[in-house]
Design an enzyme around this catalytic site. Structure first.
Site, short mmCIF file in Angstrom:
data_model
loop_
_atom_site.label_atom_id
_atom_site.label_comp_id
_atom_site.label_asym_id
_atom_site.label_seq_id
_atom_site.Cartn_x
_atom_site.Cartn_y
_atom_site.Cartn_z
N GLN A 60 17.70 25.86 38.41
CA GLN A 60 16.53 26.73 38.44
C GLN A 60 16.71 27.95 37.53
O GLN A 60 17.83 28.37 37.27
CB GLN A 60 16.32 27.25 39.88
CG GLN A 60 16.09 26.15 40.89
CD GLN A 60 16.30 26.61 42.33
OE1 GLN A 60 15.37 26.61 43.11
NE2 GLN A 60 17.50 26.97 42.70
N GLU A 115 18.54 32.27 50.14
CA GLU A 115 18.39 33.72 50.10
C GLU A 115 19.04 34.41 51.31
O GLU A 115 19.41 35.57 51.25
CB GLU A 115 16.87 33.98 50.07
CG GLU A 115 16.42 35.36 50.29
CD GLU A 115 14.93 35.39 50.60
OE1 GLU A 115 14.50 36.39 51.17
OE2 GLU A 115 14.21 34.43 50.27
N ASP A 135 22.08 24.54 51.05
CA ASP A 135 21.29 24.81 49.84
C ASP A 135 21.96 24.12 48.66
O ASP A 135 23.19 24.10 48.56
CB ASP A 135 21.19 26.32 49.60
CG ASP A 135 20.05 26.66 48.65
OD1 ASP A 135 19.01 27.15 49.13
OD2 ASP A 135 20.18 26.41 47.44
N ASP A 166 22.86 18.71 48.46
CA ASP A 166 21.50 18.26 48.65
C ASP A 166 21.25 18.10 50.16
O ASP A 166 22.04 17.44 50.85
CB ASP A 166 21.32 16.92 47.93
CG ASP A 166 19.98 16.28 48.24
OD1 ASP A 166 18.98 16.73 47.68
OD2 ASP A 166 19.94 15.35 49.07
N ALA A 167 20.19 18.70 50.66
CA ALA A 167 19.95 18.73 52.11
C ALA A 167 19.81 17.33 52.70
O ALA A 167 20.29 17.06 53.81
CB ALA A 167 18.71 19.56 52.41
N ASP A 184 13.22 25.18 54.72
CA ASP A 184 12.91 26.39 53.94
C ASP A 184 13.13 26.04 52.47
O ASP A 184 13.99 26.59 51.80
CB ASP A 184 13.82 27.54 54.39
CG ASP A 184 13.46 28.86 53.71
OD1 ASP A 184 12.35 28.95 53.15
OD2 ASP A 184 14.28 29.79 53.73
#
Length: 341
Positions: A60, A115, A135, A166-167, A184
């Site tokens: 990202q 976060e 996350d 990876d979730a 989330d």
């Protein structure tokens, strides 16, 4: 898509992270702006004090901006994720309804949440013994640990287990089951990392089997305004209805998102409490006062407008890998940069 612009048309300073101006005084005229393209003909912009950080991870693009209206704001792939002044609305709405509707939530698995704010709200619950936060992007997590002081305590809490993975892969490989699972995640966007985590297949074969007896699942579900809810909110709701017996959609206005935001809570066990019952559980279970959510607020949040209710009732689309819906924008590495959550 997360552009920074200047009123005299000079945007060179941004490349160098220079927010002090070039001597002609245009920075003093509130002329440095962050602009986000919400849809093709609609943009949202606000004035900046400074750019605190800008960079890119494997997954990202990431920026931390100091904005005039919303304080520090975390921007990922050109979409504002979280702003200092109003993130409590999003995180209280995501976390407290599923935990309060559970009789005794002890273990929680969080998909995403890098976060740290979701973990912060979860750890306010006295019953919670373990939070697994998974996350995919370690750099974002480390970045948030460094810059978002409000979550320092949560990251240091011994009840928090932080996993970088990876979730979906992490949930599937674990033997454990959980009282509450929280999504989330970034919004489902084309080219984004996690639209598969909104599919019927994922909910049915990965999430549901990992819930304990009485378990509750909640996910953020994108924009939920009168017009914007048809992007993904309505079909996330309809998809969960195919998998769980009880499904409750709810929403709240988040000023920095420039829209109403949606969440969907799902369980095979009834999730209906009165405002008084919710308030009592908050008083008994949660350390400190909520700023946004109480019993009446949740009843209001889960009472959707006539237009949205009708649309949800009429929704037939089921989210699958082959028939995904996306919010406006594109993921990391494509020609346009866009993501959310």
């Amino acid at each position: 898509m997360g552009d920074i612009s200047f009123s005299n048309g000079n945007s060179n300073a941004i490349a160098n992270g220079n927010m002090n101006g070039n001597g002609n005084g245009y920075f003093q005229r509130k002329s440095c702006w962050y602009e986000e393209e919400i849809e093709e003909n609609l943009r949202w912009c606000f004035a900046l004090n400074s750019i605190l950080h800008t960079g890119a991870t494997q997954f990202q693009d990431i920026q931390l901006l100091d904005t005039k209206p919303f304080g520090k704001a975390l921007v990922i792939d050109g979409k504002l994720q979280s702003a200092e002044i109003d993130e409590f609305i999003y995180h209280e709405s995501l976390v407290h309804p599923p935990l309060l509707h559970h009789s005794n939530p002890k273990t929680v698995f969080v998909m995403g949440g890098g976060e740290g704010s979701t973990a912060r709200e979860l750890l306010r619950h006295k019953t919670v013994e373990k939070v697994v936060m998974c996350d995919i992007d370690e750099e974002v997590v480390e970045f948030c640990k460094s810059y978002l002081a409000v979550n320092n305590e949560a990251f240091c809490d011994p009840r928090l287990e932080l996993i970088i993975n990876d979730a979906r892969a992490e949930l599937e490989k674990r033997e454990d089951k959980y009282d509450v699972i929280v999504g989330d995640l970034a919004d489902p966007i084309e080219g984004g990392p996690c639209y598969q985590l909104y599919t019927k297949n994922f909910y049915e074969h990965t999430v549901k089997p990992k819930l304990m007896h009485g378990g509750v699942f909640v996910t953020q579900a994108g924009p939920a305004g009168v017009f914007s809810h048809t992007e993904v909110f309505s079909c996330i709701f309809n998809t969960l209805k195919q998998v769980f017996k009880y499904v409750v959609p709810y929403s709240a206005h988040i000023p920095s998102y420039a829209d109403i935001w949606g969440w969907v809570m799902a369980s095979d066990y009834p999730i209906k409490l009165s405002p008084d019952e919710l308030d009592l559980r908050m008083k008994q279970r949660i350390i400190g006062e909520n700023r946004y959510l109480d019993g009446k607020t949740f009843v209001s949040a889960s009472t959707l407008s006539k237009a949205v209710r009708k649309s949800l009732d009429d929704e037939t689309h089921v989210y699958t890998e082959g028939s995904a819906r996306f919010i406006y924008g594109h993921g990391h590495g494509s020609s346009q940069k866009h993501s959310h959550g």
